[in-house]
Each structure stands twice: as structure tokens, then as C-alpha cells.
Design a protein around this motif. Structure first.
Motif, PDB file in Angstrom:
ATOM      1  N   VAL A 130       0.847  -1.194   0.000  1.00  0.00           N
ATOM      2  CA  VAL A 130       0.000   0.000   0.000  1.00  0.00           C
ATOM      3  C   VAL A 130       0.885   1.247   0.000  1.00  0.00           C
ATOM      4  CG1 VAL A 130      -1.865   1.224   1.159  1.00  0.00           C
ATOM      5  CG2 VAL A 130      -1.768  -1.270   1.284  1.00  0.00           C
ATOM      6  N   ASP A 131       1.910   1.247   0.829  1.00  0.00           N
ATOM      7  CA  ASP A 131       2.862   2.363   0.848  1.00  0.00           C
ATOM      8  C   ASP A 131       3.455   2.573  -0.548  1.00  0.00           C
ATOM      9  OD1 ASP A 131       5.062   4.171   2.050  1.00  0.00           O
ATOM     10  OD2 ASP A 131       6.200   2.554   1.099  1.00  0.00           O
ATOM     11  N   ALA A 132       3.830   1.479  -1.192  1.00  0.00           N
ATOM     12  CA  ALA A 132       4.424   1.585  -2.530  1.00  0.00           C
ATOM     13  C   ALA A 132       3.414   2.154  -3.527  1.00  0.00           C
ATOM     14  CB  ALA A 132       4.919   0.214  -2.989  1.00  0.00           C
ATOM     15  N   SER A 133       2.144   1.790  -3.358  1.00  0.00           N
ATOM     16  CA  SER A 133       1.101   2.314  -4.242  1.00  0.00           C
ATOM     17  C   SER A 133       0.965   3.824  -4.092  1.00  0.00           C
ATOM     18  CB  SER A 133      -0.256   1.677  -3.918  1.00  0.00           C
ATOM     19  OG  SER A 133      -0.159   0.290  -3.943  1.00  0.00           O
ATOM     20  N   ILE A 134       1.155   4.275  -2.853  1.00  0.00           N
ATOM     21  CA  ILE A 134       1.014   5.709  -2.579  1.00  0.00           C
ATOM     22  C   ILE A 134       2.236   6.472  -3.089  1.00  0.00           C
ATOM     23  CG2 ILE A 134       0.825   7.417  -0.711  1.00  0.00           C
ATOM     24  CD1 ILE A 134      -0.599   5.124   0.921  1.00  0.00           C
ATOM     25  N   GLU A 135       3.404   5.876  -2.920  1.00  0.00           N
ATOM     26  CA  GLU A 135       4.651   6.586  -3.203  1.00  0.00           C
ATOM     27  C   GLU A 135       5.111   6.484  -4.661  1.00  0.00           C
ATOM     28  OE1 GLU A 135       6.069   8.576  -1.107  1.00  0.00           O
ATOM     29  OE2 GLU A 135       4.652   8.077   0.487  1.00  0.00           O
ATOM     30  N   SER A 136       4.636   5.475  -5.389  1.00  0.00           N
ATOM     31  CA  SER A 136       5.143   5.255  -6.749  1.00  0.00           C
ATOM     32  C   SER A 136       4.317   6.010  -7.784  1.00  0.00           C
ATOM     33  CB  SER A 136       5.104   3.772  -7.096  1.00  0.00           C
ATOM     34  OG  SER A 136       5.829   3.039  -6.149  1.00  0.00           O
TER      35      SER A 136
ATOM     36  N   THR B 203      -4.140  13.650   0.979  1.00  0.00           N
ATOM     37  CA  THR B 203      -3.233  13.051   0.013  1.00  0.00           C
ATOM     38  C   THR B 203      -3.658  11.628  -0.343  1.00  0.00           C
ATOM     39  OG1 THR B 203      -1.827  12.255   1.781  1.00  0.00           O
ATOM     40  CG2 THR B 203      -1.282  14.403   0.865  1.00  0.00           C
ATOM     41  N   ALA B 204      -4.855  11.237   0.107  1.00  0.00           N
ATOM     42  CA  ALA B 204      -5.298   9.869  -0.145  1.00  0.00           C
ATOM     43  C   ALA B 204      -5.388   9.599  -1.644  1.00  0.00           C
ATOM     44  CB  ALA B 204      -6.648   9.628   0.506  1.00  0.00           C
ATOM     45  N   LYS B 205      -4.929   8.430  -2.019  1.00  0.00           N
ATOM     46  CA  LYS B 205      -5.052   8.013  -3.409  1.00  0.00           C
ATOM     47  C   LYS B 205      -6.312   7.164  -3.557  1.00  0.00           C
ATOM     48  CE  LYS B 205      -0.444   8.363  -5.225  1.00  0.00           C
ATOM     49  NZ  LYS B 205       0.490   7.825  -6.220  1.00  0.00           N
ATOM     50  N   THR B 206      -6.765   7.065  -4.767  1.00  0.00           N
ATOM     51  CA  THR B 206      -7.890   6.177  -5.045  1.00  0.00           C
ATOM     52  C   THR B 206      -7.337   4.855  -5.551  1.00  0.00           C
ATOM     53  OG1 THR B 206      -9.308   8.033  -5.586  1.00  0.00           O
ATOM     54  CG2 THR B 206     -10.004   5.862  -6.385  1.00  0.00           C
ATOM     55  N   ILE B 207      -7.574   3.809  -4.782  1.00  0.00           N
ATOM     56  CA  ILE B 207      -7.082   2.480  -5.139  1.00  0.00           C
ATOM     57  C   ILE B 207      -8.290   1.585  -5.409  1.00  0.00           C
ATOM     58  CG2 ILE B 207      -5.624   0.538  -4.458  1.00  0.00           C
ATOM     59  CD1 ILE B 207      -4.145   2.339  -2.552  1.00  0.00           C
TER      60      ILE B 207
ATOM     61  N   ARG C 290     -10.948   4.861 -14.452  1.00  0.00           N
ATOM     62  CA  ARG C 290     -10.401   6.160 -14.889  1.00  0.00           C
ATOM     63  C   ARG C 290     -10.145   7.113 -13.728  1.00  0.00           C
ATOM     64  NH1 ARG C 290     -11.005   8.172 -20.856  1.00  0.00           N
ATOM     65  NH2 ARG C 290     -10.012   6.270 -21.585  1.00  0.00           N
ATOM     66  N   GLU C 291     -10.919   6.961 -12.667  1.00  0.00           N
ATOM     67  CA  GLU C 291     -10.754   7.856 -11.509  1.00  0.00           C
ATOM     68  C   GLU C 291      -9.717   7.316 -10.529  1.00  0.00           C
ATOM     69  OE1 GLU C 291     -14.711   7.832 -10.005  1.00  0.00           O
ATOM     70  OE2 GLU C 291     -15.508   8.986 -11.694  1.00  0.00           O
ATOM     71  N   SER C 292      -9.103   6.168 -10.844  1.00  0.00           N
ATOM     72  CA  SER C 292      -8.204   5.517  -9.888  1.00  0.00           C
ATOM     73  C   SER C 292      -6.745   5.890 -10.133  1.00  0.00           C
ATOM     74  CB  SER C 292      -8.337   3.994  -9.995  1.00  0.00           C
ATOM     75  OG  SER C 292      -9.667   3.609  -9.797  1.00  0.00           O
ATOM     76  N   ASP C 293      -6.003   5.958  -9.040  1.00  0.00           N
ATOM     77  CA  ASP C 293      -4.549   6.116  -9.173  1.00  0.00           C
ATOM     78  C   ASP C 293      -3.894   4.765  -9.408  1.00  0.00           C
ATOM     79  OD1 ASP C 293      -4.174   9.005  -8.568  1.00  0.00           O
ATOM     80  OD2 ASP C 293      -5.202   8.430  -6.723  1.00  0.00           O
ATOM     81  N   VAL C 294      -4.392   3.756  -8.722  1.00  0.00           N
ATOM     82  CA  VAL C 294      -3.817   2.418  -8.824  1.00  0.00           C
ATOM     83  C   VAL C 294      -4.966   1.413  -8.907  1.00  0.00           C
ATOM     84  CG1 VAL C 294      -2.317   0.705  -7.712  1.00  0.00           C
ATOM     85  CG2 VAL C 294      -1.853   3.138  -7.392  1.00  0.00           C
ATOM     86  N   VAL C 295      -4.787   0.398  -9.758  1.00  0.00           N
ATOM     87  CA  VAL C 295      -5.802  -0.656  -9.864  1.00  0.00           C
ATOM     88  C   VAL C 295      -5.129  -2.013  -9.646  1.00  0.00           C
ATOM     89  CG1 VAL C 295      -7.547  -1.755 -11.331  1.00  0.00           C
ATOM     90  CG2 VAL C 295      -7.127   0.710 -11.535  1.00  0.00           C
ATOM     91  N   PHE C 296      -5.673  -2.775  -8.724  1.00  0.00           N
ATOM     92  CA  PHE C 296      -5.183  -4.142  -8.514  1.00  0.00           C
ATOM     93  C   PHE C 296      -6.258  -5.128  -8.964  1.00  0.00           C
ATOM     94  CE2 PHE C 296      -2.707  -1.902  -5.176  1.00  0.00           C
ATOM     95  CZ  PHE C 296      -1.438  -2.293  -5.567  1.00  0.00           C
ATOM     96  N   THR C 297      -5.835  -6.173  -9.661  1.00  0.00           N
ATOM     97  CA  THR C 297      -6.778  -7.221 -10.059  1.00  0.00           C
ATOM     98  C   THR C 297      -6.254  -8.542  -9.511  1.00  0.00           C
ATOM     99  OG1 THR C 297      -5.549  -7.425 -12.119  1.00  0.00           O
ATOM    100  CG2 THR C 297      -7.538  -6.108 -12.189  1.00  0.00           C
ATOM    101  N   LEU C 298      -7.097  -9.220  -8.754  1.00  0.00           N
ATOM    102  CA  LEU C 298      -6.660 -10.524  -8.247  1.00  0.00           C
ATOM    103  C   LEU C 298      -7.872 -11.429  -8.103  1.00  0.00           C
ATOM    104  CD1 LEU C 298      -3.754 -11.441  -7.465  1.00  0.00           C
ATOM    105  CD2 LEU C 298      -4.480 -11.298  -5.104  1.00  0.00           C
TER     106      LEU C 298
END
Lengths: 130, 95, 123
Positions: free
Chosen positions: A116-122, C5-9, C115-123
Motif C-alpha cells: 500500500v505504501d508503494a502504491s502511494i509513493e510510486s 493526500t489519499a489516493k484512489t485504489i 479512470r478515476e483511480s490512481d492504482v488498480v489491482f486485479t486478483l
């Protein structure tokens, strides 16, 4: 760019872990930074010191170790995934009274918080698996 | 805010169909590993505004001839893969 | 972690709950991200919709009840659960048969969430 690579497949069971290695090596060669390599789920098998290949096969684990060492990459195997799959460092082996440890020294056991940290920082996270 | 979608399964798997449901104008799809077997299907029904790529090394490994692919699908090597990741805001791997 | 600073995951889960370990692995990732107070979307697609079915009794196969964990997600402030309506329908399921309230959405909405996400995980 600052990249994080997530690997969630075991070496040899599928091509995914190999793809992750080739991608990581190419990214580094192109001058990008790998903020973290995170091995999750079956991906933790990439960090086993005891994995032994036939001489005429590509040794992916040796390749990872060399890449991590030469670029000083932060390489983490998820501790809960690793323990379940029999990948232990000396500390965990002692804690659970297991007769041996087998985590390759280039890797560190840590929690999912590091992903999660890496997701935020990268700048980018690229996943390989399945 | 475009997305790079990677697919590493043949077209019989839901990875391809699910990716196609959510890929949008400006996105790119990169076929890797067994995903490269879906090259011809993907060429036949290209999505509007979605760029298509296949990983060169994985095509060669499987005896697939990149030169027979239609112009709608480009081949990239691992360096090109890295570039694609950087050119898009996020990466979604469908497996 | 400041919420400013929260990201959208976004997590997309496409696997059945007990036949493979990916579903549990995805849930664990969601819970970890929630601890970091990120904006989280949790999307169920393809066979992943089976994870939400009511009436699971995995003690019969000595497995932990994944669906019970979903009911605890609001405690982690994970409230944005989405299910692909077509995938639900294709499997003969409807929203009343699910363990938690979810947004049943079309693929277009999922495309927007990505499209609104900073990071997308698929599992």
C-alpha cells in the motif's frame, strides 16, 4: 519514473514471474527507479533460496537475486503469504520453531502495508500474475 | 486519464472479454504471454480509440509472425512495454 | 496519512471464493489499504460475484468464511462495493441474494471507476 512491480505468481508455474523480471530489468536499464518489488500470494516462491533448477533452464530466482543486489532494490515478500508457503527467514523460523529458513538474503519479509505504501509513493504500479 | 490494460490469457478466458468491456477511448491494450494468441481476434474487432499492442518476444516464442498482424496491432519489446506503462496513468493487468 | 493526500485504489476481484486463494488475497489487500485510509473501490466481476452469495458455509471444507468479512468492511470504512450487473445476471444471481449491499452497475460505470483511480489491482 518511480515504479513498483507486484508479482503474484510462482516461478515456473506460469510465465508471469518471468515477465515481471524482464519488465523490471528493462525499466532499470531505461533509467527508471524501482521503488519496490513486492512478491505476494504465490509470488513469494520467487524468494526461496532452496529452489533448484536444471542446469539447462533459466534460473529465474538467481536472476532476481542478481537484479535486486546490483540495483539495491527494496524487494519484499509478503510475510503471511510466505509463511503459509514455507518461505521463512531465520527470525520467523526461530519464532515458529521450524528446523530451517530459506528466504534468499536479497528479500525481506514484511506486510501488505508495504504494498500500500508503494502504491502511494510510486508513479506507477505494474502487476504480474495469473 | 488513460489506462494501459495488459492481458496474459488466450481469448477463451474471461480476461480478454472483461478487459474489452471496460477499455475506453484513449486506453491501450497490450497482449503479453498467452495473451498474444488473441492478436488476430483483437485485430478483427478493434475498439474505437483503443490502441492495440502485442509483446514481440512473446509472439516470437509462440511462433506467431508479427508481420502477419494487421496494422491495427503494433508490436513492442520489453522497452516498449516500459514506455507504455509510463505513457498511461495506470496499469490494469487482466489474467 | 492525511486524507488530503489519499489516493484512489481500486481492487477488481474476479475469482471464486474457495476454489482458489485469490479472493482471500484480494480481500487482504483491500483491508490493508483501508488501514492506510485510502479511497477504495472494491469491484466484483466475472466469477468474483460468487464471493458475495449468501448462505456460504465453508466450515464444511475447513475454510474461513470470506463472505463474513465483507459484512465487516464498513468498519474499515470500505463502503464502495460494486458488482458488474451482467456478471451477476449471467450466474443467475440477484442483489437480494448477496451478503452485503452493493452497487450493481454496468461496465460503463466500472470503466469510469478505473479512470478515476490512481492504482488498480486485479486478483
Amino acid at each position: 519514473m518511480k515504479l513498483t512491480v507486484l508479482v503474484h505468481s510462482a516461478p515456473y508455474s506460469s510465465q508471469a514471474a518471468y515477465s515481471a523480471y524482464r519488465f523490471s530489468a528493462s525499466a532499470l536499464a531505461a533509467g527508471h527507479e524501482i521503488y519496490r518489488l513486492f512478491f505476494y500470494y504465490d509470488g513469494v516462491h520467487n524468494s526461496s533460496l532452496l529452489s533448484t533448477q536444471a542446469q539447462d533452464e533459466f534460473d529465474l530466482i538467481a536472476a532476481w537475486r542478481t537484479l535486486i543486489e546490483s540495483h539495491q532494490i527494496d524487494a519484499i515478500s509478503c510475510v503471511s503469504s510466505a509463511l503459509k508457503r514455507g518461505i521463512l527467514d531465520a527470525q520467523e523460523a526461530a519464532r515458529y520453531e521450524k528446523p530451517a529458513s530459506n528466504l534468499a538474503e536479497q528479500f525481506t519479509l514484511s506486510g501488505l502495508g508495504q504494498l500500500v505504501d508503494a502504491s502511494i509513493e510510486s508513479d506507477r504500479v505494474v502487476s504480474f500474475g495469473g | 486519464m488513460s489506462t494501459l490494460h495488459t492481458i496474459n490469457k488466450t481469448s477463451t478466458h474471461s480476461a480478454l472479454s472483461s478487459c474489452l468491456k471496460v477499455a475506453r477511448n484513449g486506453d491501450s491494450i497490450l497482449l503479453i504471454e498467452d495473451g498474444v494468441y488473441a492478436s488476430s481476434q483483437l485485430c478483427q474487432s478493434p475498439l474505437e480509440g483503443v490502441a492495440l499492442y502485442a509483446l514481440h518476444e512473446d509472439l516470437l516464442a509462440r511462433g506467431l509472425d508479427a508481420s502477419t498482424l494487421s496494422g491495427t496491432i503494433k508490436t513492442v519489446d520489453y522497452n516498449g512495454f516500459v514506455d507504455l506503462v509510463c505513457q498511461h496513468q495506470r496499469c490494469v493487468s487482466w489474467s | 496519512m492525511s486524507t488530503n493526500t489519499a489516493k484512489t485504489i481500486t481492487f477488481i476481484t474476479r475469482s471464486t471464493p474457495y476454489g482458489h486463494g485469490q479472493a482471500k488475497a484480494c480481500l487482504d489487500m483491500v483491508l490493508s489499504a483501508a488501514v492506510f485510509e485510502q479511497k477504495i473501490n472494491f469491484i466484483f466481476m466475472d466469477d468474483g460475484v460468487w464471493q458475495l452469495k449468501k448462505g456460504q458455509a465453508p466450515s464444511h471444507i475447513d475454510a474461513k468464511d470470506l463472505s463474513a468479512a465483507f459484512t465487516a468492511l464498513p468498519l474499515y470504512e470500505v463502503n464502495d462495493l460494486y458488482v458488474n450487473a451482467n456478471d451477476l445476471q449471467e450466474r443467475g444471481l440477484n442483489c437480494e441474494e448477496l451478503v452485503v449491499p452493493v452497487h450493481s452497475v454496468q461496465a460503463n460505470t466500472i470503466a469510469e471507476l478505473i479512470r478515476e483511480s490512481d492504482v488498480v489491482f486485479t486478483l
